[in-house]
Design a protein around this motif. Structure first.
Motif, PDB file in Angstrom:
ATOM      1  N   ARG A  17      38.156 109.663 104.227  1.00 41.59           N
ATOM      2  CA  ARG A  17      38.642 110.961 104.728  1.00 41.59           C
ATOM      3  C   ARG A  17      37.833 111.443 105.926  1.00 41.59           C
ATOM      4  O   ARG A  17      38.370 112.108 106.808  1.00 41.59           O
ATOM      5  CB  ARG A  17      38.644 112.004 103.622  1.00 41.59           C
ATOM      6  N   TRP A  18      36.533 111.130 105.977  1.00 42.03           N
ATOM      7  CA  TRP A  18      35.714 111.564 107.105  1.00 42.03           C
ATOM      8  C   TRP A  18      36.039 110.740 108.349  1.00 42.03           C
ATOM      9  O   TRP A  18      36.101 111.273 109.457  1.00 42.03           O
ATOM     10  CB  TRP A  18      34.233 111.480 106.762  1.00 42.03           C
ATOM     11  N   LEU A  21      39.312 112.088 109.633  1.00 40.81           N
ATOM     12  CA  LEU A  21      39.122 113.354 110.345  1.00 40.81           C
ATOM     13  C   LEU A  21      38.663 113.095 111.777  1.00 40.81           C
ATOM     14  O   LEU A  21      39.204 113.668 112.727  1.00 40.81           O
ATOM     15  CB  LEU A  21      38.102 114.223 109.597  1.00 40.81           C
ATOM     16  N   ASP A 134      34.443 122.780 109.903  1.00 42.63           N
ATOM     17  CA  ASP A 134      34.000 122.867 108.518  1.00 42.63           C
ATOM     18  C   ASP A 134      35.083 122.344 107.569  1.00 42.63           C
ATOM     19  O   ASP A 134      35.563 123.059 106.692  1.00 42.63           O
ATOM     20  CB  ASP A 134      33.641 124.333 108.200  1.00 42.63           C
ATOM     21  N   SER A 135      35.445 121.097 107.730  1.00 44.95           N
ATOM     22  CA  SER A 135      36.473 120.482 106.892  1.00 44.95           C
ATOM     23  C   SER A 135      35.993 120.380 105.448  1.00 44.95           C
ATOM     24  O   SER A 135      34.853 119.965 105.186  1.00 44.95           O
ATOM     25  CB  SER A 135      36.799 119.089 107.440  1.00 44.95           C
ATOM     26  N   ASP A 136      36.847 120.746 104.521  1.00 39.43           N
ATOM     27  CA  ASP A 136      36.553 120.677 103.086  1.00 39.43           C
ATOM     28  C   ASP A 136      35.280 121.422 102.708  1.00 39.43           C
ATOM     29  O   ASP A 136      34.607 121.056 101.735  1.00 39.43           O
ATOM     30  CB  ASP A 136      36.461 119.221 102.618  1.00 39.43           C
ATOM     31  N   GLY A 137      34.915 122.446 103.481  1.00 41.28           N
ATOM     32  CA  GLY A 137      33.722 123.233 103.173  1.00 41.28           C
ATOM     33  C   GLY A 137      32.414 122.493 103.369  1.00 41.28           C
ATOM     34  O   GLY A 137      31.378 122.889 102.827  1.00 41.28           O
ATOM     35  N   PHE A 138      32.436 121.412 104.162  1.00 45.11           N
ATOM     36  CA  PHE A 138      31.240 120.596 104.355  1.00 45.11           C
ATOM     37  C   PHE A 138      30.045 121.438 104.800  1.00 45.11           C
ATOM     38  O   PHE A 138      28.916 121.221 104.356  1.00 45.11           O
ATOM     39  CB  PHE A 138      31.513 119.489 105.386  1.00 45.11           C
ATOM     40  N   SER A 140      29.750 124.808 104.465  1.00 43.15           N
ATOM     41  CA  SER A 140      29.725 126.150 103.866  1.00 43.15           C
ATOM     42  C   SER A 140      28.304 126.575 103.491  1.00 43.15           C
ATOM     43  O   SER A 140      27.930 127.736 103.689  1.00 43.15           O
ATOM     44  CB  SER A 140      30.666 126.230 102.667  1.00 43.15           C
ATOM     45  N   LYS A 167      38.617 125.042 110.223  1.00 43.96           N
ATOM     46  CA  LYS A 167      38.786 124.177 109.046  1.00 43.96           C
ATOM     47  C   LYS A 167      39.543 122.892 109.358  1.00 43.96           C
ATOM     48  O   LYS A 167      39.540 121.967 108.558  1.00 43.96           O
ATOM     49  CB  LYS A 167      39.539 124.929 107.944  1.00 43.96           C
ATOM     50  N   ASP A 168      40.242 122.829 110.524  1.00 47.51           N
ATOM     51  CA  ASP A 168      41.049 121.633 110.804  1.00 47.51           C
ATOM     52  C   ASP A 168      41.068 121.314 112.300  1.00 47.51           C
ATOM     53  O   ASP A 168      40.624 122.110 113.132  1.00 47.51           O
ATOM     54  CB  ASP A 168      42.462 121.779 110.250  1.00 47.51           C
TER      55      ASP A 168
END
Length: 183
Positions: A17-18, A21, A134-138, A140, A167-168
């Motif tokens: 997934r990374w 992205l 900040d995808s998937d709250g990485f 946060s 976020k995207d």
């Protein structure tokens, strides 16, 4: 057209997934007619963003220290590959050659690049947009810590306001393009 600097992980042990992205960001950079400025590596997210950018039609510039070239991780497919004598020179050139910066998930090197570009902006050495994807709250936890440090007055609110957060991929490039128009 803008030169978009992307900071991200070069680890070869990441979840798909990374890598997806990073690839998607690269494709969108190219699709929107921008140039990619990267750390010049061909592995991990760094390689995925560069490959995606080329797929999207972007020109790619890689900036890499000789020590990493010696490890055979250079993006030899880059339209322009600049080899520096060390990491400090690499960061300086990345900052000079990019018009805006997007930070994808990453580790120590990625954070080092983010904080270097952010610090130089707070010192008015440049006025280039800086975005944290900040995808998937990485990020946060980091963002929470930064907000707390701002409340305690370790970070000026004006400095904190310099960091755009998304976020995207689509929103990230929308925000960067809007910020470039304002600068």
């Amino acid at each position: 057209m803008a030169a978009i600097g992307v900071f991200c992980a070069s680890s070869q042990r990441l979840e798909g997934r990374w890598l997806d992205l990073a690839h998607d960001l690269g494709v969108e950079i190219g699709r929107r007619g921008h140039e990619l400025v990267s750390g010049g590596g061909c592995v991990g997210m760094m390689g995925a963003v560069a490959d995606g950018a080329r797929e999207g039609g972007a020109r790619t510039l890689g900036v890499i220290p000789q020590s990493l070239v010696d490890l055979e991780v250079a993006d030899v497919k880059a339209d322009e590959l600049v080899v520096t004598d060390g990491m400090a020179a690499r960061k300086t050139l990345l900052i000079d050659r990019a018009d805006a910066f997007i930070t994808l998930p990453g580790g120590l090197g990625t954070l080092d690049e983010l904080f270097e570009v952010w610090t130089t902006a707070t010192l008015s050495l440049h006025r280039k947009p800086i975005l944290l994807l900040d995808s998937d709250g990485f990020y946060s936890g980091l963002l929470e810590w930064l907000r707390g440090a701002t409340k305690q007055e370790f970070i000026r609110p004006e400095a904190m306001a310099m960091i755009l957060v998304s976020k995207d991929v689509q929103e990230s490039l929308d925000l960067v393009e809007e910020a470039l128009i304002r600068t």
